[in-house]
Design a protein around this motif. Structure first.
Motif, PDB file in Angstrom:
ATOM      1  N   LEU A  26      33.576  32.918  46.110  1.00  0.00           N
ATOM      2  CA  LEU A  26      32.459  34.144  46.788  1.00  0.00           C
ATOM      3  C   LEU A  26      31.476  34.404  45.432  1.00  0.00           C
ATOM      4  O   LEU A  26      30.332  34.807  46.362  1.00  0.00           O
ATOM      5  CB  LEU A  26      33.266  34.859  47.687  1.00  0.00           C
ATOM      6  N   ALA A  92      34.322  41.290  50.577  1.00  0.00           N
ATOM      7  CA  ALA A  92      33.393  41.183  48.860  1.00  0.00           C
ATOM      8  C   ALA A  92      32.248  40.757  48.851  1.00  0.00           C
ATOM      9  O   ALA A  92      30.663  40.508  48.665  1.00  0.00           O
ATOM     10  CB  ALA A  92      33.794  39.594  49.184  1.00  0.00           C
ATOM     11  N   PHE A 160      36.765  51.476  33.927  1.00  0.00           N
ATOM     12  CA  PHE A 160      38.208  50.309  33.660  1.00  0.00           C
ATOM     13  C   PHE A 160      37.663  49.203  34.251  1.00  0.00           C
ATOM     14  O   PHE A 160      36.501  48.841  34.955  1.00  0.00           O
ATOM     15  CB  PHE A 160      39.365  50.253  34.687  1.00  0.00           C
ATOM     16  N   GLY A 164      35.577  43.344  41.045  1.00  0.00           N
ATOM     17  CA  GLY A 164      33.938  43.442  41.981  1.00  0.00           C
ATOM     18  C   GLY A 164      32.709  43.799  41.386  1.00  0.00           C
ATOM     19  O   GLY A 164      31.316  43.240  41.255  1.00  0.00           O
ATOM     20  N   GLU A 329      47.631  50.622  44.696  1.00  0.00           N
ATOM     21  CA  GLU A 329      47.908  51.030  44.886  1.00  0.00           C
ATOM     22  C   GLU A 329      48.622  50.505  46.984  1.00  0.00           C
ATOM     23  O   GLU A 329      47.626  49.712  47.045  1.00  0.00           O
ATOM     24  CB  GLU A 329      47.372  52.959  45.920  1.00  0.00           C
TER      25      GLU A 329
HETATM   26  C1  UD1 Z   1      39.802  41.564  42.783  1.00  0.00           C
HETATM   27  C2  UD1 Z   1      39.499  40.404  43.997  1.00  0.00           C
HETATM   28  C3  UD1 Z   1      40.917  40.357  44.157  1.00  0.00           C
HETATM   29  C4  UD1 Z   1      41.972  41.099  43.220  1.00  0.00           C
HETATM   30  C5  UD1 Z   1      41.696  41.762  42.175  1.00  0.00           C
HETATM   31  C6  UD1 Z   1      42.281  41.825  41.166  1.00  0.00           C
HETATM   32  C7  UD1 Z   1      38.098  38.986  44.678  1.00  0.00           C
HETATM   33  C8  UD1 Z   1      37.134  38.419  46.227  1.00  0.00           C
HETATM   34  N1  UD1 Z   1      38.879  39.667  44.995  1.00  0.00           N
HETATM   35  O1  UD1 Z   1      39.270  42.747  43.925  1.00  0.00           O
HETATM   36  O2  UD1 Z   1      42.057  39.232  44.503  1.00  0.00           O
HETATM   37  O3  UD1 Z   1      43.218  41.387  43.165  1.00  0.00           O
HETATM   38  O4  UD1 Z   1      39.982  41.530  42.076  1.00  0.00           O
HETATM   39  O5  UD1 Z   1      42.388  41.208  40.047  1.00  0.00           O
HETATM   40  O6  UD1 Z   1      37.153  38.542  43.757  1.00  0.00           O
HETATM   41  N2  UD1 Z   1      38.319  50.083  42.212  1.00  0.00           N
HETATM   42  C9  UD1 Z   1      37.759  51.576  42.335  1.00  0.00           C
HETATM   43  N3  UD1 Z   1      36.426  51.668  41.711  1.00  0.00           N
HETATM   44  C10 UD1 Z   1      35.345  50.886  41.516  1.00  0.00           C
HETATM   45  C11 UD1 Z   1      35.680  49.216  41.946  1.00  0.00           C
HETATM   46  C12 UD1 Z   1      37.288  48.902  41.744  1.00  0.00           C
HETATM   47  O7  UD1 Z   1      38.448  52.527  41.681  1.00  0.00           O
HETATM   48  O8  UD1 Z   1      34.094  50.280  41.635  1.00  0.00           O
HETATM   49  C13 UD1 Z   1      39.927  50.057  41.911  1.00  0.00           C
HETATM   50  C14 UD1 Z   1      39.708  49.045  43.252  1.00  0.00           C
HETATM   51  O9  UD1 Z   1      40.412  50.627  44.205  1.00  0.00           O
HETATM   52  C15 UD1 Z   1      41.171  48.453  42.385  1.00  0.00           C
HETATM   53  C16 UD1 Z   1      40.862  48.708  40.729  1.00  0.00           C
HETATM   54  O10 UD1 Z   1      40.267  49.108  40.901  1.00  0.00           O
HETATM   55  O11 UD1 Z   1      42.481  49.482  42.899  1.00  0.00           O
HETATM   56  C17 UD1 Z   1      40.689  46.942  41.041  1.00  0.00           C
HETATM   57  O12 UD1 Z   1      39.298  46.493  41.902  1.00  0.00           O
HETATM   58  P1  UD1 Z   1      38.399  45.053  41.477  1.00  0.00           P
HETATM   59  O13 UD1 Z   1      38.993  44.530  40.138  1.00  0.00           O
HETATM   60  O14 UD1 Z   1      37.392  45.857  41.906  1.00  0.00           O
HETATM   61  O15 UD1 Z   1      39.133  44.160  41.943  1.00  0.00           O
HETATM   62  P2  UD1 Z   1      38.344  44.010  43.464  1.00  0.00           P
HETATM   63  O16 UD1 Z   1      36.850  43.233  43.070  1.00  0.00           O
HETATM   64  O17 UD1 Z   1      38.294  44.229  44.883  1.00  0.00           O
END
Ligand code: UD1
Length: 420
Positions: A26, A92, A160, A164, A329
């Protein structure tokens, strides 16, 4: 809506080939937005989310197509808007924000909103891009970003390691003026794959896979041909399928080097996982399965995307297993469905206590998200009797040819079409 009908209790035996990674494909396909040239991707899985990404690129004006596991994206003029109807079907989609800002200096992307496994905001993406000079307004549900002077390199520390967020900013930084240093970045193998793709297009990225990534901005990225890495989550799901059915599977193209946390836990739980010349061989050890403790963590820790499937293994193991979910969560929605199949699981906050050994029984169940759906398929394969997994459109987002692959290893599983 289609469903899976599974007659459980058959030990799987055979060879399964692991597909290209959804979570790598993706962002890597989305990165074509930043590329000034034609791009060809191979080893791309035939999945709904991939089709949605291609649709988005076509909407933006980049002629794209999927054929026989390859995606082609042609060079061309681009518009700047990712519409709500598309973004709402795939979170995504927000990954087009960074490359659009870098290339077009403007982007209008519908705000992704919540999803079944938690709030999932994008504040980290926006804060980092703001540091690079972008200004954002929220207009009618859309994030409208502008940087009329172009993006500037910056020193960014994520609160953290967001996967994405790291990807979005990495794509933007390639075309920014000067150096960008990204600290506390996500270290997932899919990010390394994205960086490798961008470098193949002429980007100058160093440090991918570590906690600090350095990017020297370049004027333009050129087209290339790139093969997407294999899917470590799909592979992990099949390893567990061998365990819960008491079978033996040989996985081809299994990226075991990127799966240490999962493989270590599977071995501790009593599975035998062997690397051979033909592929990775997985089966249950002679002493059966035993409970182990699992905490989900950012890579190289145990992936949250394997938590639901591993819980099914723990349902089939001897003893009590404490499973902690630390990334999202609300990611225990498979628990109630597993309990309906006879599992003994108690959730308190972000922990689940799984008391193994209860016999799983087939039942009608409902997938609430992609990995929850995969877990229910595994439970159905392990259970006595018939399981009907509904809402499998979630599973279709992440598992290519699942019925065909499992059937080839002896599983009694079939897709029931809506009209049946
Ligand atoms: C990606 C994966 C998903 C996987 C996740 C964690 C893709 C398309 N998806 O999702 O399958 O479960 O990594 O390994 O690759 N958060 C914030 N603020 C932000 C960004 C994230 O609070 O700006 C929080 C999210 O709500 C979540 C956590 O951080 O609780 C992890 O998010 P993130 O690592 O960004 O996951 P994704 O990129 O959405």
């Amino acid at each position: 809506m289609d469903s899976f009908l599974i007659e459980g209790g058959v030990p799987l035996k055979g060879t399964i080939s692991v597909s290209g990674s959804k979570n790598a494909a993706l962002p890597i396909i989305m990165a074509a937005i930043a590329v000034d040239g034609d791009v060809t991707y191979t080893n791309v899985p035939d999945l709904r989310d991939v089709k949605t990404t291609i649709k988005l690129l076509n909407i933006l004006g980049r002629e794209s197509a999927f054929e026989n596991g390859a995606v082609t994206v042609k060079n061309g003029e681009m518009s700047i808007e990712a519409p709500y109807d598309l973004v709402k079907t795939m979170r995504a989609s927000v990954l087009c924000l960074g490359p659009l800002l870098a290339r077009k200096r403007e982007a209008k992307v519908s705000l992704p909103g919540g999803c079944a496994i938690g709030a999932r905001p994008v504040d980290q993406h926006l804060a980092a891009l703001e540091k690079m000079g972008a200004k954002f307004d929220l207009e009618h549900g859309y994030i409208h970003g502008r940087c009329p002077e172009g993006l500037k390199g910056a020193h960014i520390r994520f609160d953290f390691p967001t996967v994405g967020g790291t990807e979005n900013v990495l794509m933007a930084a390639c075309l920014a003026e000067g150096e960008t240093v990204l600290e506390n970045v996500a270290r997932e193998p899919e990010i390394v794959d994205l960086a490798n793709f961008l470098n193949a297009c002429g980007a100058q990225i160093e440090g991918q896979g570590s906690t600090v990534i350095r990017v020297q901005g370049v004027e333009r990225l050129h087209g290339c041909e790139y093969s997407v890495m294999p899917d470590r989550i799909e592979a992990g799901t099949f390893l567990i399928a061998a365990g819960v059915t008491g079978g033996e599977l040989l996985l081809k193209n299994c990226p075991i080097g990127d799966m240490s946390a999962v493989v270590d836990k599977l071995r501790s739980a009593g599975m035998v996982i062997e690397e051979t010349d033909e592929g990775v061989l997985a089966r249950c050890g002679e002493n059966g399965l035993k409970a182990v403790k699992v905490n989900t963590r950012p890579h190289p820790g145990f992936p949250t995307d394997m938590q639901a499937q591993f819980m099914v293994l723990m349902c089939c193991a001897e003893g009590g297993s404490l499973m902690e979910e630390n990334i999202f969560e609300n990611r225990f929605m498979h628990v109630q469905e597993l309990v309906r199949m006879g599992a003994d699981i108690h959730v308190t906050g972000s922990s689940a206590m799984v008391s193994g050994g209860a016999k799983l029984m087939g039942a009608p169940v409902m997938a609430s998200d992609l990995r929850a759906g995969a877990a229910l398929v595994l439970a159905g394969l392990a259970a006595e009797g018939e399981t009907r997994v509904q809402r499998i459109y979630h599973v279709d987002r992440g598992y290519e040819h699942l019925v065909e692959k499992l059937s080839a290893a002896g599983a009694k599983i079939r897709r029931i079409k809506e009209e049946d």
